[in-house]
Design a protein around this motif. Sequence first.
Motif, PDB file in Angstrom:
ATOM      1  N   ARG A  37      29.449-104.558  93.120  1.00  0.00           N
ATOM      2  CA  ARG A  37      30.629-105.486  92.854  1.00  0.00           C
ATOM      3  C   ARG A  37      31.591-104.294  92.829  1.00  0.00           C
ATOM      4  N   PRO A  38      33.009-104.522  93.681  1.00  0.00           N
ATOM      5  CA  PRO A  38      33.929-103.772  93.649  1.00  0.00           C
ATOM      6  C   PRO A  38      34.527-103.624  92.213  1.00  0.00           C
ATOM      7  N   PHE A  39      34.854-102.430  91.771  1.00  0.00           N
ATOM      8  CA  PHE A  39      35.694-102.360  90.630  1.00  0.00           C
ATOM      9  C   PHE A  39      36.889-103.127  90.438  1.00  0.00           C
ATOM     10  N   GLN A  40      37.553-103.211  91.536  1.00  0.00           N
ATOM     11  CA  GLN A  40      38.782-104.274  91.408  1.00  0.00           C
ATOM     12  C   GLN A  40      38.447-105.667  90.937  1.00  0.00           C
ATOM     13  N   GLU A  41      37.218-106.104  91.680  1.00  0.00           N
ATOM     14  CA  GLU A  41      36.773-107.516  91.092  1.00  0.00           C
ATOM     15  C   GLU A  41      36.593-107.355  89.671  1.00  0.00           C
ATOM     16  N   LEU A  42      36.021-106.424  89.057  1.00  0.00           N
ATOM     17  CA  LEU A  42      35.378-106.299  88.011  1.00  0.00           C
ATOM     18  C   LEU A  42      36.733-106.012  87.015  1.00  0.00           C
TER      19      LEU A  42
END
Length: 88
Positions: free
Chosen positions: A35-40
């Motif tokens: 999962r992209p860090f931005q989504e997290l």
Amino acid sequence: MPNATTMTLDDLHRILAACGGASEDWPAGEDVHDRPFQELGYDSLALMEAAVRIENEFGVPVPDDAIPLLTSPRDVLDLVNGSAAKTG
């Protein structure tokens, strides 16, 4: 003091939560490795702070120019654990 053990997803989550990410909880029951860090909920500032903590805790430098390339937890784990294997 640098730790000779392998960095786990839980280690990374703990470090990122301490760096003030948007969320202290990752999606329950989901594999967040890719999962992209931005989504997290983590921005580049949180990742920069995490890089310093990773170096202090695991003894693996994370160069500033590498941070934009670390887009998911898997990227960070691969970098840290791959570097630790080479020096350990």
